[in-house]
Enzyme design. Structure first.
Site, PDB file in Angstrom:
ATOM      1  CB  SER A 136      -0.906   0.041   1.233  1.00 22.19           C
ATOM      2  OG  SER A 136      -1.732  -1.091   1.250  1.00 22.19           O
ATOM      3  CD  GLU A 373      -3.468  -9.453   5.133  1.00 21.74           C
ATOM      4  OE1 GLU A 373      -3.625 -10.448   4.416  1.00 21.74           O
ATOM      5  OE2 GLU A 373      -2.780  -9.443   6.166  1.00 21.74           O
TER       6      GLU A 373
HETATM    7  N1  CAA Z   1      -3.570 -14.280  -7.926  1.00 18.64           N
HETATM    8  C1  CAA Z   1      -2.711 -14.082  -8.974  1.00 18.64           C
HETATM    9  N2  CAA Z   1      -2.936 -13.178  -9.955  1.00 18.64           N
HETATM   10  C2  CAA Z   1      -4.072 -12.458  -9.867  1.00 18.64           C
HETATM   11  C3  CAA Z   1      -4.997 -12.617  -8.818  1.00 18.64           C
HETATM   12  C4  CAA Z   1      -4.707 -13.562  -7.816  1.00 18.64           C
HETATM   13  N3  CAA Z   1      -5.528 -13.746  -6.787  1.00 18.64           N
HETATM   14  N4  CAA Z   1      -6.018 -11.758  -9.014  1.00 18.64           N
HETATM   15  C5  CAA Z   1      -5.763 -11.092 -10.142  1.00 18.64           C
HETATM   16  N5  CAA Z   1      -4.581 -11.514 -10.654  1.00 18.64           N
HETATM   17  C6  CAA Z   1      -3.939 -11.052 -11.888  1.00 18.64           C
HETATM   18  C7  CAA Z   1      -4.919 -11.073 -13.044  1.00 18.64           C
HETATM   19  O1  CAA Z   1      -4.954 -12.357 -13.639  1.00 18.64           O
HETATM   20  C8  CAA Z   1      -4.354 -10.006 -13.944  1.00 18.64           C
HETATM   21  O2  CAA Z   1      -3.245 -10.544 -14.649  1.00 18.64           O
HETATM   22  P1  CAA Z   1      -3.192 -10.578 -16.282  1.00 18.64           P
HETATM   23  O3  CAA Z   1      -3.346  -9.157 -16.746  1.00 18.64           O
HETATM   24  O4  CAA Z   1      -1.858 -11.177 -16.551  1.00 18.64           O
HETATM   25  O5  CAA Z   1      -4.339 -11.427 -16.678  1.00 18.64           O
HETATM   26  C9  CAA Z   1      -3.771  -9.004 -12.983  1.00 18.64           C
HETATM   27  O6  CAA Z   1      -3.595  -9.682 -11.731  1.00 18.64           O
HETATM   28  C10 CAA Z   1      -4.627  -7.783 -12.783  1.00 18.64           C
HETATM   29  O7  CAA Z   1      -5.904  -8.187 -12.375  1.00 18.64           O
HETATM   30  P2  CAA Z   1      -7.100  -7.124 -12.325  1.00 18.64           P
HETATM   31  O8  CAA Z   1      -7.271  -6.528 -13.688  1.00 18.64           O
HETATM   32  O9  CAA Z   1      -8.255  -7.781 -11.680  1.00 18.64           O
HETATM   33  O10 CAA Z   1      -6.430  -5.999 -11.388  1.00 18.64           O
HETATM   34  P3  CAA Z   1      -6.984  -4.623 -10.847  1.00 18.64           P
HETATM   35  O11 CAA Z   1      -5.930  -3.602 -10.953  1.00 18.64           O
HETATM   36  O12 CAA Z   1      -8.332  -4.346 -11.437  1.00 18.64           O
HETATM   37  O13 CAA Z   1      -7.145  -4.896  -9.263  1.00 18.64           O
HETATM   38  C11 CAA Z   1      -8.071  -5.763  -7.240  1.00 18.64           C
HETATM   39  C12 CAA Z   1      -7.768  -5.953  -8.740  1.00 18.64           C
HETATM   40  C13 CAA Z   1      -8.820  -6.998  -6.829  1.00 18.64           C
HETATM   41  C14 CAA Z   1      -8.909  -4.535  -6.961  1.00 18.64           C
HETATM   42  C15 CAA Z   1      -6.713  -5.672  -6.483  1.00 18.64           C
HETATM   43  O14 CAA Z   1      -6.050  -4.470  -6.778  1.00 18.64           O
HETATM   44  C16 CAA Z   1      -6.872  -5.785  -4.995  1.00 18.64           C
HETATM   45  O15 CAA Z   1      -6.977  -6.896  -4.465  1.00 18.64           O
HETATM   46  N6  CAA Z   1      -6.873  -4.637  -4.271  1.00 18.64           N
HETATM   47  C17 CAA Z   1      -6.849  -4.629  -2.846  1.00 18.64           C
HETATM   48  C18 CAA Z   1      -5.437  -4.505  -2.370  1.00 18.64           C
HETATM   49  C19 CAA Z   1      -5.272  -5.027  -0.984  1.00 18.64           C
HETATM   50  O16 CAA Z   1      -5.830  -6.031  -0.600  1.00 18.64           O
HETATM   51  N7  CAA Z   1      -4.431  -4.338  -0.234  1.00 18.64           N
HETATM   52  C20 CAA Z   1      -4.111  -4.763   1.079  1.00 18.64           C
HETATM   53  C21 CAA Z   1      -2.784  -4.219   1.449  1.00 18.64           C
HETATM   54  S1  CAA Z   1      -1.823  -5.324   2.360  1.00 18.64           S
HETATM   55  C22 CAA Z   1      -2.251  -5.100   3.960  1.00 18.64           C
HETATM   56  O17 CAA Z   1      -3.309  -4.645   4.323  1.00 18.64           O
HETATM   57  C23 CAA Z   1      -1.195  -5.653   4.814  1.00 18.64           C
HETATM   58  C24 CAA Z   1      -1.060  -5.212   6.161  1.00 18.64           C
HETATM   59  O18 CAA Z   1       0.008  -4.747   6.552  1.00 18.64           O
HETATM   60  C25 CAA Z   1      -2.163  -5.529   7.115  1.00 18.64           C
END
Ligand code: CAA
Length: 393
Positions: A136, A373
């Protein structure tokens, strides 16, 4: 998903001897050692290093890392059992454990070379070092691919510049998995994952956040100013960093879902004990149907959330795709935790609002499970996309 396949996915509800031993070990330690410290950890805003050392001694810090790399060699089910017990006692300690295990050791295990595992994973798995996950940024939370931290090629290494935000364990971690952009025009296809060790020149810890709950865990900003690391610090290919991040978060979300189950169980058990003791109108408040209904709903929801966590963990153990199931577990379990915490405060009444009782801590701790997350709204988006992706054309 998977929807049909996942909902029919078979998993064994009977725990193995090894899993039961992990659960019992965690339950006994958490009840006797951690629970008595939970209020103080919250009050002082610090999980004692001694507690982390004790978790390492019990094998929790490398629980699902093979023994070959210094871990306990157990599975994801064992991990969620341990997480539930630790979080039932203290959610601050639970998130220290979960970020270390799910977000730091897991990508090293999945994407690291043998050399990287020996060098970076082993000391994390033994608990000698603490890990964190730096994804992030101030202007890139849910939209993780919009990150601005840059990674520029320099000879056979990389130069990193940028700021990472909301990094759990950030201040005390010895090692961070840092995600950075090699080419902003490529968005997620330009991201690279790099291991950055504490003490690397240019890596500094910034602001420590003051939080509503999980106050014992540190949440820090990390600044990277011309931080140089070799290419042998790279996890996965150049441009594969986003995949490393999201597949890691699939496991991390199972960890947070089990944290939510632990918090919800704390709410249920504390409410139950209080309801059996507290008298009103000449009887125990547990004898009133209004209280019984709350307790019954809490118990039902805790069980349902746990089963979703076990399903997702079991899929991960079998090496099957579990993106949707992890999101379902986190979405549901975090909602259950927040509701259970609200009911817990309500059952404690005025005492629920006081710092002298655990209910208000559960109330503050539960909320973050709907945010970190991946927020609940991002979980809905992930679940919907996984279903729609599966839909027949
Ligand atoms: N595993 C592997 N690859 C994945 C995947 C997964 N689960 N999900 C998507 N992908 C891949 C896709 O296949 C795609 O790849 P290709 O282009 O090669 O096909 C690529 O990732 C992009 O996918 P999207 O187009 O769906 O991506 P997006 O930009 O639209 O974002 C999202 C998707 C689900 C919104 C993602 O950005 C997301 O999960 N956002 C939330 C972030 C998050 O959880 N942050 C938490 C921070 S960590 C934290 O909180 C830790 C802490 O310290 C407590």
């Amino acid at each position: 998903m998977a929807t049909a396949a996942a909902s029919e996915a078979r998993f064994d509800l009977a725990l193995s001897d090894e899993q039961q031993l992990a659960q019992r070990t965690a339950r006994d330690w958490a009840r006797e050692r951690l629970l008595p410290l939970a209020a103080e950890i919250d009050e002082k805003g610090e999980v004692p290093r001694e507690i982390v050392r004790e978790m390492a001694g019990l094998g929790f810090m490398g629980i699902d890392v093979p023994e070959r790399w210094g871990g306990a060699g157990l599975d994801m089910i064992s991990y969620v059992l341990v997480m539930e017990e630790v979080n039932r006692a203290c959610a601050s300690t639970g998130v220290v454990l979960s970020c270390h295990v799910s977000l730091a050791t897991a990508p090293l295990l999945q994407y690291g070379t043998d050399e990287q595992k020996e060098r970076f994973l082993r000391p994390l798995a033994t608990g000698e070092r603490l890990g964190c996950f730096a994804l992030s940024e101030p202007a890139a939370g849910s939209d993780a691919a919009a990150m601005r931290t840059s990674a520029r090629r320099d000879g056979d290494g990389w130069v990193l510049n940028g700021t990472k935000n909301f990094i759990t364990n950030g201040a005390f971690a010895d090692l961070a998995i840092v995600f950075a952009q090699t080419d902003p025009e490529k968005r997620h296809k330009g991201i690279v994952a790099l291991v950055v060790e504490k003490g690397t020149p240019g890596l500094t810890v910034g602001k420590l956040e003051k939080k509503l709950g999980i106050r014992g865990s540190d949440t820090a900003q990390l600044h990277l100013s011309d931080v140089r690391v070799g290419d042998d610090h790279r996890l996965g290919g150049v441009g594969e960093g986003f995949k490393v991040a999201l597949s890691t978060l699939d496991g991390g979300r199972i960890g947070i879902a089990s944290q939510a189950v632990g918090i919800a169980r704390a709410c249920l058990e504390d409410s139950l004990a209080y309801a059996k003791e507290r008298q009103a109108f000449g009887k125990r408040i547990a004898d009133f149907q209004a209280i019984q209904a709350k307790l019954a709903d809490m118990a039902t929801e805790v069980d349902a959330a746990r089963l979703l966590v076990w399903r997702a963990a079991s899929l991960r153990d079998r090496g099957e795709r579990h993106t949707a199931e992890a999101a379902v577990a986190k979405l549901f379990a975090s909602d259950v935790a927040v509701r259970a915490a609200r009911e817990c405060v309500q059952i404690f009444g005025g005492y629920g609002y006081l710092r002298d009782f655990p209910a208000e801590r559960h109330y503050r701790d539960a909320k973050i499970t709907e945010i970190y997350e991946g927020t609940s709204e991002i979980m809905q988006l992930v679940i919907a996309e996984e279903m729609l992706g599966d839909a027949p054309a």
